[in-house]
Design an enzyme around this catalytic site. Sequence first.
Site: not given
Ligand code: IMP
Length: 509
Positions: A418, A322
Amino acid sequence: MGRANEGDLRDGLSAAELFVPGEGVAYDDFIVLPGHIDFHFQDVELSTRFTRRVPLRLPFVSSPMDTVTEHAMAIGLACLGGLGVLHYNNSVAEQAEEVRKVKRYENGFITRPVVLGPQQKIKDVDEIKARYGFSGIPITEDGTVHGRVIGIVTNRDIEFEPDRERSLSEVMTRDLVTGKAGITLRQAYDLLRSSKKGKIPIVDEAGRLVSLVSRRDMVKRRDYPDATKDSRGQLRVAAAISTRDEDRERASALVEAGVDVIVVDAAQGDSVYELRMLEWLKATYPQVDVMAGNVVTQAQCARLIDAGADGLRIGMGPGSICTTQGTMAVGRAQATAVFQSARLARARGVPLIADGGVAQIGHIAKALALGASSVMMGYMFAGTEESPGEYFYENGVRLKRYRGMASLEAMARGGEKRYVTKADDRKIKVAQGVAGSVLDKGPLETYVPYLVQGLRQSLQDMGVRSLALLHEQLESGALRLERRSHAAQIEGGVHGLYSYTESQLGMRG
Ligand code: IMP
Protein backbone atom coordinates in the site's frame (compact mmCIF):
# COMPACT_ATOMS: atom_id res chain seq x y z
CA MET A 1 -42.95 41.51 19.33
CA GLY A 2 -43.87 39.36 16.35
CA ARG A 3 -42.39 35.93 15.77
CA ALA A 4 -38.81 36.13 14.62
CA ASN A 5 -38.24 34.51 11.29
CA GLU A 6 -36.02 31.41 11.20
CA GLY A 7 -33.36 33.11 9.13
CA ASP A 8 -32.76 35.81 11.76
CA LEU A 9 -32.32 33.18 14.45
CA ARG A 10 -29.72 31.21 12.55
CA ASP A 11 -26.81 30.54 14.80
CA GLY A 12 -23.34 29.11 14.17
CA LEU A 13 -21.90 28.62 10.68
CA SER A 14 -22.62 26.63 7.56
CA ALA A 15 -19.95 24.04 6.72
CA ALA A 16 -18.77 26.21 3.83
CA GLU A 17 -18.21 29.07 6.29
CA LEU A 18 -16.54 26.88 8.90
CA PHE A 19 -13.93 25.29 6.65
CA VAL A 20 -11.80 28.29 5.81
CA PRO A 21 -8.80 27.91 3.49
CA GLY A 22 -5.46 27.22 5.08
CA GLU A 23 -6.66 25.53 8.25
CA GLY A 24 -7.00 21.82 8.90
CA VAL A 25 -9.99 20.84 11.02
CA ALA A 26 -10.28 17.52 12.87
CA TYR A 27 -13.56 15.91 13.97
CA ASP A 28 -12.99 17.07 17.53
CA ASP A 29 -12.41 20.70 16.45
CA PHE A 30 -16.08 21.35 15.72
CA ILE A 31 -19.54 20.50 16.95
CA VAL A 32 -22.92 20.25 15.24
CA LEU A 33 -25.60 22.53 16.69
CA PRO A 34 -28.85 20.77 17.66
CA GLY A 35 -31.91 21.00 15.41
CA HIS A 36 -35.61 20.54 16.09
CA ILE A 37 -36.82 17.03 16.93
CA ASP A 38 -40.21 15.97 15.58
CA PHE A 39 -39.62 12.22 15.09
CA HIS A 40 -38.47 9.17 17.03
CA PHE A 41 -34.87 8.07 16.67
CA GLN A 42 -36.01 4.62 15.50
CA ASP A 43 -37.37 6.37 12.40
CA VAL A 44 -33.97 7.74 11.37
CA GLU A 45 -33.07 6.21 7.99
CA LEU A 46 -29.42 5.27 7.55
CA SER A 47 -29.57 3.79 4.03
CA THR A 48 -26.77 4.96 1.79
CA ARG A 49 -24.34 3.90 -0.98
CA PHE A 50 -20.83 2.50 -0.83
CA THR A 51 -20.13 3.01 -4.53
CA ARG A 52 -22.29 4.06 -7.49
CA ARG A 53 -24.02 0.68 -7.78
CA VAL A 54 -23.70 -0.79 -4.29
CA PRO A 55 -26.32 0.35 -1.79
CA LEU A 56 -25.98 -0.22 1.95
CA ARG A 57 -28.59 -0.17 4.72
CA LEU A 58 -25.93 1.00 7.19
CA PRO A 59 -22.98 3.34 6.51
CA PHE A 60 -20.43 1.04 8.23
CA VAL A 61 -17.49 -0.49 6.36
CA SER A 62 -14.48 -2.31 7.84
CA SER A 63 -10.91 -1.53 6.77
CA PRO A 64 -8.83 -3.85 4.60
CA MET A 65 -6.34 -4.63 7.37
CA ASP A 66 -5.07 -8.02 8.48
CA THR A 67 -6.23 -7.49 12.07
CA VAL A 68 -9.67 -6.29 10.95
CA THR A 69 -11.24 -7.86 7.87
CA GLU A 70 -11.29 -11.49 6.82
CA HIS A 71 -14.41 -13.49 5.96
CA ALA A 72 -15.86 -13.54 9.50
CA MET A 73 -15.91 -9.73 9.68
CA ALA A 74 -17.18 -9.40 6.09
CA ILE A 75 -19.99 -11.90 6.74
CA GLY A 76 -20.93 -10.36 10.09
CA LEU A 77 -21.07 -6.82 8.75
CA ALA A 78 -22.89 -7.71 5.52
CA CYS A 79 -25.54 -9.66 7.47
CA LEU A 80 -26.24 -6.55 9.52
CA GLY A 81 -26.33 -4.11 6.58
CA GLY A 82 -22.71 -2.89 6.32
CA LEU A 83 -19.79 -4.18 4.25
CA GLY A 84 -16.32 -5.63 4.80
CA VAL A 85 -13.26 -4.97 2.63
CA LEU A 86 -10.98 -8.02 2.67
CA HIS A 87 -7.27 -7.31 3.15
CA TYR A 88 -4.61 -8.53 0.70
CA ASN A 89 -1.75 -9.34 3.04
CA ASN A 90 -2.00 -12.93 1.78
CA SER A 91 -1.65 -14.94 -1.41
CA VAL A 92 -4.00 -14.43 -4.35
CA ALA A 93 -5.50 -17.88 -3.73
CA GLU A 94 -6.08 -17.13 -0.04
CA GLN A 95 -7.80 -13.82 -0.70
CA ALA A 96 -9.99 -15.33 -3.44
CA GLU A 97 -10.98 -18.10 -1.02
CA GLU A 98 -11.99 -15.45 1.53
CA VAL A 99 -14.27 -13.91 -1.11
CA ARG A 100 -15.79 -17.32 -1.82
CA LYS A 101 -16.45 -17.92 1.86
CA VAL A 102 -18.50 -14.74 2.05
CA LYS A 103 -20.36 -15.38 -1.22
CA ARG A 104 -21.14 -18.97 -0.21
CA TYR A 105 -22.24 -18.07 3.28
CA GLU A 106 -25.71 -19.10 4.22
CA ASN A 107 -26.93 -17.39 7.31
CA GLY A 108 -27.38 -19.95 10.03
CA PHE A 109 -24.31 -22.15 9.79
CA ILE A 110 -22.01 -21.30 12.68
CA THR A 111 -18.64 -21.88 11.07
CA ARG A 112 -16.42 -21.42 14.12
CA PRO A 113 -18.48 -22.81 17.00
CA VAL A 114 -17.14 -22.98 20.53
CA VAL A 115 -16.01 -26.58 21.21
CA LEU A 116 -14.44 -28.45 24.12
CA GLY A 117 -12.43 -31.65 24.51
CA PRO A 118 -13.47 -34.79 26.44
CA GLN A 119 -11.05 -34.14 29.30
CA GLN A 120 -12.44 -30.71 30.00
CA LYS A 121 -14.79 -30.24 32.94
CA ILE A 122 -18.40 -29.30 33.51
CA LYS A 123 -17.16 -26.04 35.02
CA ASP A 124 -15.67 -25.14 31.61
CA VAL A 125 -19.19 -25.35 30.16
CA ASP A 126 -20.39 -23.15 33.05
CA GLU A 127 -17.82 -20.55 32.09
CA ILE A 128 -18.89 -20.57 28.44
CA LYS A 129 -22.51 -20.32 29.47
CA ALA A 130 -21.73 -17.33 31.67
CA ARG A 131 -19.81 -15.60 28.87
CA TYR A 132 -21.90 -16.40 25.80
CA GLY A 133 -25.23 -17.47 27.22
CA PHE A 134 -25.39 -20.89 25.58
CA SER A 135 -24.45 -24.38 26.67
CA GLY A 136 -24.90 -26.78 23.72
CA ILE A 137 -21.27 -27.51 22.97
CA PRO A 138 -19.83 -30.11 20.57
CA ILE A 139 -17.06 -32.25 22.03
CA THR A 140 -14.26 -33.05 19.60
CA GLU A 141 -11.66 -35.74 20.13
CA ASP A 142 -8.79 -33.28 20.38
CA GLY A 143 -10.77 -30.26 21.57
CA THR A 144 -10.15 -28.27 18.34
CA VAL A 145 -12.81 -26.58 16.27
CA HIS A 146 -12.43 -28.91 13.29
CA GLY A 147 -11.64 -32.09 15.25
CA ARG A 148 -13.61 -35.36 15.04
CA VAL A 149 -16.94 -34.99 16.85
CA ILE A 150 -17.43 -37.58 19.61
CA GLY A 151 -20.33 -36.07 21.54
CA ILE A 152 -22.27 -33.00 22.54
CA VAL A 153 -22.91 -31.49 25.97
CA THR A 154 -26.21 -29.76 26.49
CA ASN A 155 -27.83 -28.23 29.53
CA ARG A 156 -29.78 -31.42 30.15
CA ASP A 157 -26.56 -33.42 30.52
CA ILE A 158 -25.23 -31.28 33.33
CA GLU A 159 -27.94 -29.22 35.00
CA PHE A 160 -28.44 -31.52 38.03
CA GLU A 161 -24.84 -32.62 38.38
CA PRO A 162 -23.45 -31.33 41.72
CA ASP A 163 -19.80 -32.18 40.91
CA ARG A 164 -18.66 -29.50 38.40
CA GLU A 165 -15.19 -31.10 38.29
CA ARG A 166 -16.44 -34.16 36.38
CA SER A 167 -14.98 -34.53 32.93
CA LEU A 168 -17.19 -34.05 29.91
CA SER A 169 -16.45 -37.54 28.56
CA GLU A 170 -18.49 -38.90 31.51
CA VAL A 171 -21.56 -36.77 30.98
CA MET A 172 -21.76 -35.94 27.28
CA THR A 173 -24.43 -37.32 24.95
CA ARG A 174 -22.73 -39.77 22.61
CA ASP A 175 -25.79 -40.70 20.62
CA LEU A 176 -25.52 -37.94 18.07
CA VAL A 177 -27.65 -36.55 15.30
CA THR A 178 -25.33 -34.95 12.74
CA GLY A 179 -25.77 -33.37 9.34
CA LYS A 180 -23.53 -34.03 6.34
CA ALA A 181 -21.26 -31.25 5.11
CA GLY A 182 -22.78 -29.69 2.01
CA ILE A 183 -26.43 -29.85 3.09
CA THR A 184 -28.39 -26.67 2.61
CA LEU A 185 -29.56 -24.57 5.50
CA ARG A 186 -33.12 -25.61 4.77
CA GLN A 187 -32.15 -29.28 5.07
CA ALA A 188 -30.26 -28.56 8.29
CA TYR A 189 -33.28 -26.80 9.74
CA ASP A 190 -35.52 -29.72 8.69
CA LEU A 191 -33.16 -31.97 10.64
CA LEU A 192 -33.38 -29.70 13.68
CA ARG A 193 -37.16 -29.87 13.46
CA SER A 194 -37.48 -33.62 12.96
CA SER A 195 -34.86 -34.58 15.57
CA LYS A 196 -36.14 -32.03 18.11
CA LYS A 197 -32.52 -31.31 19.01
CA GLY A 198 -31.25 -27.89 20.10
CA LYS A 199 -27.98 -28.07 18.16
CA ILE A 200 -26.77 -30.27 15.34
CA PRO A 201 -23.10 -30.58 14.35
CA ILE A 202 -22.43 -30.66 10.61
CA VAL A 203 -19.56 -33.06 9.89
CA ASP A 204 -17.46 -34.14 6.91
CA GLU A 205 -16.92 -37.73 5.73
CA ALA A 206 -14.29 -38.34 8.41
CA GLY A 207 -16.64 -37.10 11.13
CA ARG A 208 -14.75 -33.80 11.58
CA LEU A 209 -16.71 -30.75 12.62
CA VAL A 210 -17.48 -28.32 9.79
CA SER A 211 -20.12 -26.14 11.42
CA LEU A 212 -23.06 -26.14 13.79
CA VAL A 213 -26.71 -25.24 13.41
CA SER A 214 -28.80 -24.12 16.33
CA ARG A 215 -32.53 -24.16 16.99
CA ARG A 216 -32.29 -20.82 18.70
CA ASP A 217 -30.82 -19.25 15.53
CA MET A 218 -33.49 -20.90 13.45
CA VAL A 219 -36.17 -19.26 15.55
CA LYS A 220 -34.51 -15.92 16.25
CA ARG A 221 -32.46 -14.84 13.32
CA ARG A 222 -33.47 -16.82 10.30
CA ASP A 223 -33.32 -13.69 8.27
CA TYR A 224 -31.27 -10.55 8.47
CA PRO A 225 -33.69 -8.12 6.87
CA ASP A 226 -31.03 -5.45 6.35
CA ALA A 227 -28.34 -7.72 4.89
CA THR A 228 -26.18 -6.30 2.12
CA LYS A 229 -26.97 -8.75 -0.71
CA ASP A 230 -26.48 -8.93 -4.45
CA SER A 231 -29.26 -9.63 -6.94
CA ARG A 232 -28.85 -13.39 -6.39
CA GLY A 233 -29.34 -13.06 -2.65
CA GLN A 234 -25.68 -13.66 -1.79
CA LEU A 235 -23.91 -11.42 0.68
CA ARG A 236 -21.86 -8.66 -0.88
CA VAL A 237 -18.15 -8.30 -0.23
CA ALA A 238 -15.37 -5.93 -1.29
CA ALA A 239 -11.68 -6.74 -1.49
CA ALA A 240 -8.56 -4.61 -1.68
CA ILE A 241 -5.66 -4.83 -4.13
CA SER A 242 -2.55 -2.72 -4.57
CA THR A 243 -1.77 -0.46 -7.53
CA ARG A 244 1.00 -2.72 -8.78
CA ASP A 245 0.69 -4.29 -12.22
CA GLU A 246 1.16 -7.76 -10.71
CA ASP A 247 -2.13 -7.28 -8.83
CA ARG A 248 -4.10 -7.46 -12.09
CA GLU A 249 -3.87 -11.19 -11.59
CA ARG A 250 -5.22 -10.75 -8.04
CA ALA A 251 -8.10 -8.64 -9.35
CA SER A 252 -8.98 -11.31 -11.92
CA ALA A 253 -9.02 -14.01 -9.23
CA LEU A 254 -11.24 -11.86 -7.02
CA VAL A 255 -13.70 -11.17 -9.84
CA GLU A 256 -13.72 -14.88 -10.68
CA ALA A 257 -14.58 -15.60 -7.02
CA GLY A 258 -17.52 -13.17 -7.23
CA VAL A 259 -16.24 -10.03 -5.51
CA ASP A 260 -18.71 -7.11 -5.63
CA VAL A 261 -16.32 -4.17 -5.34
CA ILE A 262 -12.57 -3.85 -5.80
CA VAL A 263 -10.88 -1.31 -3.58
CA VAL A 264 -7.63 -0.04 -5.08
CA ASP A 265 -5.62 0.54 -1.95
CA ALA A 266 -2.83 3.09 -1.78
CA ALA A 267 -1.90 5.44 1.05
CA GLN A 268 -1.43 8.17 -1.59
CA GLY A 269 -3.86 7.22 -4.33
CA ASP A 270 -3.15 10.04 -6.77
CA SER A 271 -0.49 8.28 -8.82
CA VAL A 272 0.01 7.13 -12.38
CA TYR A 273 0.11 3.59 -10.97
CA GLU A 274 -3.36 3.91 -9.50
CA LEU A 275 -4.81 5.63 -12.56
CA ARG A 276 -3.43 2.85 -14.75
CA MET A 277 -4.91 0.16 -12.51
CA LEU A 278 -8.25 1.97 -12.38
CA GLU A 279 -8.48 2.34 -16.15
CA TRP A 280 -7.52 -1.29 -16.67
CA LEU A 281 -10.13 -2.48 -14.16
CA LYS A 282 -12.90 -0.37 -15.69
CA ALA A 283 -12.03 -1.56 -19.20
CA THR A 284 -11.66 -5.23 -18.21
CA TYR A 285 -14.46 -5.64 -15.64
CA PRO A 286 -17.02 -2.90 -16.30
CA GLN A 287 -19.60 -4.83 -14.26
CA VAL A 288 -17.53 -4.51 -11.05
CA ASP A 289 -17.54 -1.24 -9.09
CA VAL A 290 -14.14 0.17 -8.16
CA MET A 291 -13.43 2.24 -5.07
CA ALA A 292 -10.30 4.37 -5.52
CA GLY A 293 -8.06 6.20 -3.03
CA ASN A 294 -6.82 7.30 -0.69
CA VAL A 295 -7.02 10.97 -1.54
CA VAL A 296 -7.75 14.18 0.38
CA THR A 297 -7.93 17.09 -2.10
CA GLN A 298 -10.43 18.05 -4.80
CA ALA A 299 -7.84 17.87 -7.57
CA GLN A 300 -6.97 14.32 -6.56
CA CYS A 301 -10.65 13.34 -6.42
CA ALA A 302 -11.25 14.76 -9.88
CA ARG A 303 -8.41 12.73 -11.40
CA LEU A 304 -9.72 9.48 -9.92
CA ILE A 305 -13.29 10.20 -11.00
CA ASP A 306 -12.09 10.98 -14.53
CA ALA A 307 -10.30 7.61 -14.59
CA GLY A 308 -13.58 5.86 -13.76
CA ALA A 309 -13.75 5.58 -9.94
CA ASP A 310 -17.19 4.48 -8.69
CA GLY A 311 -16.40 5.60 -5.17
CA LEU A 312 -13.68 7.59 -3.41
CA ARG A 313 -11.86 6.73 -0.20
CA ILE A 314 -10.82 9.78 1.77
CA GLY A 315 -8.11 10.01 4.41
CA MET A 316 -4.40 10.43 4.68
CA GLY A 317 -2.92 10.20 8.12
CA PRO A 318 -5.88 10.26 10.55
CA GLY A 319 -5.83 6.51 11.37
CA SER A 320 -5.47 5.46 15.00
CA ILE A 321 -2.42 3.34 14.16
CA CYS A 322 -1.00 5.80 11.64
CA THR A 323 2.25 7.77 11.71
CA THR A 324 2.09 8.94 8.06
CA GLN A 325 1.69 12.67 8.73
CA GLY A 326 4.64 12.73 11.10
CA THR A 327 6.91 10.66 8.90
CA MET A 328 5.92 11.89 5.44
CA ALA A 329 4.92 15.48 6.24
CA VAL A 330 1.95 14.93 3.94
CA GLY A 331 -1.74 14.36 4.60
CA ARG A 332 -4.73 16.39 5.75
CA ALA A 333 -6.86 16.88 8.84
CA GLN A 334 -9.72 14.44 8.34
CA ALA A 335 -12.81 16.65 8.74
CA THR A 336 -11.38 19.12 6.19
CA ALA A 337 -10.40 16.30 3.85
CA VAL A 338 -13.92 14.81 3.97
CA PHE A 339 -15.73 18.14 3.54
CA GLN A 340 -13.61 19.41 0.65
CA SER A 341 -13.58 16.06 -1.18
CA ALA A 342 -17.31 15.56 -0.67
CA ARG A 343 -18.10 18.91 -2.29
CA LEU A 344 -16.54 17.73 -5.50
CA ALA A 345 -17.68 14.11 -5.30
CA ARG A 346 -21.29 15.13 -4.65
CA ALA A 347 -21.30 17.38 -7.68
CA ARG A 348 -20.00 14.48 -9.78
CA GLY A 349 -22.47 11.95 -8.27
CA VAL A 350 -19.79 9.71 -6.77
CA PRO A 351 -20.19 8.39 -3.19
CA LEU A 352 -17.34 8.93 -0.81
CA ILE A 353 -16.15 7.00 2.22
CA ALA A 354 -14.45 8.71 5.18
CA ASP A 355 -11.57 6.43 6.11
CA GLY A 356 -9.73 6.54 9.44
CA GLY A 357 -9.71 8.55 12.62
CA VAL A 358 -13.10 7.36 13.86
CA ALA A 359 -12.85 6.55 17.56
CA GLN A 360 -16.43 7.07 18.71
CA ILE A 361 -20.00 7.30 17.44
CA GLY A 362 -19.85 11.12 17.24
CA HIS A 363 -17.02 10.90 14.71
CA ILE A 364 -19.17 8.69 12.47
CA ALA A 365 -21.99 11.24 12.68
CA LYS A 366 -19.64 14.13 11.89
CA ALA A 367 -18.09 12.35 8.88
CA LEU A 368 -21.58 11.76 7.47
CA ALA A 369 -22.63 15.34 8.26
CA LEU A 370 -19.65 16.59 6.22
CA GLY A 371 -20.79 14.71 3.14
CA ALA A 372 -19.43 11.18 3.47
CA SER A 373 -21.83 8.46 2.31
CA SER A 374 -20.24 5.85 4.53
CA VAL A 375 -17.47 5.48 7.05
CA MET A 376 -14.52 3.08 7.02
CA MET A 377 -13.25 1.93 10.38
CA GLY A 378 -10.30 -0.11 11.57
CA TYR A 379 -10.03 0.73 15.24
CA MET A 380 -13.78 0.51 15.86
CA PHE A 381 -14.04 -3.05 14.47
CA ALA A 382 -10.67 -4.32 15.76
CA GLY A 383 -11.19 -6.29 18.96
CA THR A 384 -14.62 -7.62 17.99
CA GLU A 385 -15.07 -11.37 17.93
CA GLU A 386 -15.15 -11.30 14.13
CA SER A 387 -11.75 -9.61 13.72
CA PRO A 388 -8.83 -11.98 12.98
CA GLY A 389 -6.59 -13.03 15.87
CA GLU A 390 -7.04 -14.53 19.32
CA TYR A 391 -7.93 -12.68 22.49
CA PHE A 392 -5.29 -12.43 25.18
CA TYR A 393 -5.12 -10.92 28.66
CA GLU A 394 -2.89 -8.12 29.88
CA ASN A 395 -3.27 -7.03 33.50
CA GLY A 396 -6.58 -8.86 33.61
CA VAL A 397 -7.95 -6.98 30.58
CA ARG A 398 -9.16 -8.93 27.52
CA LEU A 399 -7.50 -7.62 24.36
CA LYS A 400 -6.80 -8.30 20.69
CA ARG A 401 -3.92 -7.19 18.51
CA TYR A 402 -4.52 -4.29 16.12
CA ARG A 403 -1.81 -3.05 13.77
CA GLY A 404 -1.29 -0.61 10.93
CA MET A 405 -0.60 -2.19 7.54
CA ALA A 406 2.57 -0.08 7.37
CA SER A 407 3.77 -1.12 10.82
CA LEU A 408 7.05 -3.01 10.61
CA GLU A 409 5.23 -6.12 11.81
CA ALA A 410 2.60 -6.05 9.03
CA MET A 411 5.10 -4.98 6.35
CA ALA A 412 7.14 -8.08 7.13
CA ARG A 413 4.12 -10.02 5.81
CA GLY A 414 3.60 -7.92 2.68
CA GLY A 415 1.61 -4.95 4.01
CA GLU A 416 3.98 -2.44 2.41
CA LYS A 417 2.26 -2.86 -0.98
CA ARG A 418 0.00 0.00 0.00
CA TYR A 419 2.94 2.28 0.62
CA VAL A 420 5.66 1.45 -1.91
CA THR A 421 4.60 1.10 -5.48
CA LYS A 422 7.32 -1.15 -6.86
CA ALA A 423 8.40 -4.50 -5.47
CA ASP A 424 12.13 -3.66 -5.67
CA ASP A 425 11.65 -0.54 -3.50
CA ARG A 426 11.29 -2.78 -0.50
CA LYS A 427 14.81 -3.06 0.80
CA ILE A 428 14.63 -0.23 3.32
CA LYS A 429 11.36 -0.08 5.23
CA VAL A 430 10.08 3.23 6.56
CA ALA A 431 7.20 2.46 8.90
CA GLN A 432 4.05 4.60 8.67
CA GLY A 433 2.12 2.77 11.35
CA VAL A 434 2.34 1.05 14.69
CA ALA A 435 1.24 -2.28 16.16
CA GLY A 436 -0.69 -2.40 19.41
CA SER A 437 -3.75 -3.81 21.08
CA VAL A 438 -7.38 -2.83 21.64
CA LEU A 439 -10.09 -3.77 24.12
CA ASP A 440 -12.49 -6.65 23.50
CA LYS A 441 -15.65 -5.23 21.90
CA GLY A 442 -17.66 -8.48 21.85
CA PRO A 443 -19.59 -9.87 18.85
CA LEU A 444 -20.83 -7.66 15.97
CA GLU A 445 -24.31 -8.93 16.75
CA THR A 446 -24.41 -6.71 19.85
CA TYR A 447 -21.82 -4.07 18.88
CA VAL A 448 -23.34 -2.95 15.56
CA PRO A 449 -26.85 -2.37 17.00
CA TYR A 450 -25.16 -0.24 19.66
CA LEU A 451 -23.47 1.86 16.95
CA VAL A 452 -26.71 2.09 14.98
CA GLN A 453 -28.76 3.31 17.90
CA GLY A 454 -26.07 5.82 18.89
CA LEU A 455 -25.94 7.16 15.33
CA ARG A 456 -29.73 7.38 15.06
CA GLN A 457 -29.88 9.34 18.31
CA SER A 458 -27.13 11.64 17.07
CA LEU A 459 -29.07 12.42 13.87
CA GLN A 460 -32.20 12.90 15.94
CA ASP A 461 -30.37 15.52 18.03
CA MET A 462 -29.40 17.25 14.77
CA GLY A 463 -33.09 17.20 13.86
CA VAL A 464 -32.42 15.21 10.69
CA ARG A 465 -34.32 12.05 9.77
CA SER A 466 -32.09 10.52 7.13
CA LEU A 467 -28.63 10.63 5.63
CA ALA A 468 -30.12 12.00 2.42
CA LEU A 469 -31.64 14.93 4.34
CA LEU A 470 -28.41 15.44 6.24
CA HIS A 471 -26.57 15.95 2.94
CA GLU A 472 -29.29 18.28 1.71
CA GLN A 473 -28.93 20.40 4.83
CA LEU A 474 -25.15 20.38 4.47
CA GLU A 475 -25.50 21.66 0.91
CA SER A 476 -28.12 24.32 1.70
CA GLY A 477 -26.32 25.57 4.80
CA ALA A 478 -29.25 24.64 7.07
CA LEU A 479 -26.89 22.39 9.03
CA ARG A 480 -25.20 24.65 11.57
CA LEU A 481 -21.74 24.00 12.93
CA GLU A 482 -19.38 25.70 15.31
CA ARG A 483 -15.66 25.60 16.04
CA ARG A 484 -14.71 24.40 19.52
CA SER A 485 -11.89 26.15 21.32
CA HIS A 486 -9.42 23.99 23.20
CA ALA A 487 -11.24 24.83 26.44
CA ALA A 488 -14.58 23.97 24.81
CA GLN A 489 -13.22 20.55 23.86
CA ILE A 490 -12.13 19.94 27.45
CA GLU A 491 -15.51 21.14 28.67
CA GLY A 492 -17.24 18.75 26.24
CA GLY A 493 -15.37 15.70 27.55
CA VAL A 494 -15.34 14.12 31.00
CA HIS A 495 -13.53 16.43 33.39
CA GLY A 496 -13.01 17.15 37.05
CA LEU A 497 -13.89 13.69 38.35
CA TYR A 498 -11.65 11.91 40.82
CA SER A 499 -12.31 8.65 39.01
CA TYR A 500 -14.76 7.21 36.50
CA THR A 501 -15.44 4.10 34.45
CA GLU A 502 -14.56 4.11 30.74
CA SER A 503 -17.50 4.21 28.33
CA GLN A 504 -18.56 0.79 27.11
CA LEU A 505 -17.11 -1.29 24.35
CA GLY A 506 -13.67 0.23 24.28
CA MET A 507 -14.70 3.61 22.85
CA ARG A 508 -12.23 6.40 23.23
CA GLY A 509 -13.22 9.91 24.04
P1 IMP B 1 -8.68 3.78 12.18
O1 IMP B 1 -10.09 3.40 11.90
O2 IMP B 1 -8.53 5.14 12.80
O3 IMP B 1 -7.98 2.75 13.01
O4 IMP B 1 -7.92 3.88 10.76
C1 IMP B 1 -7.96 2.83 9.84
C2 IMP B 1 -7.38 3.30 8.52
O5 IMP B 1 -6.01 3.65 8.67
C3 IMP B 1 -7.35 2.25 7.43
O6 IMP B 1 -8.61 2.07 6.80
C4 IMP B 1 -6.29 2.78 6.49
O7 IMP B 1 -6.75 3.78 5.62
C5 IMP B 1 -5.32 3.44 7.43
N1 IMP B 1 -4.15 2.60 7.73
C6 IMP B 1 -4.06 1.27 7.86
N2 IMP B 1 -2.82 0.89 8.22
C7 IMP B 1 -2.10 2.03 8.30
C8 IMP B 1 -0.72 2.31 8.63
O8 IMP B 1 0.08 1.43 8.96
N3 IMP B 1 -0.36 3.62 8.55
C9 IMP B 1 -1.22 4.60 8.20
N4 IMP B 1 -2.51 4.38 7.94
C10 IMP B 1 -2.94 3.12 7.98
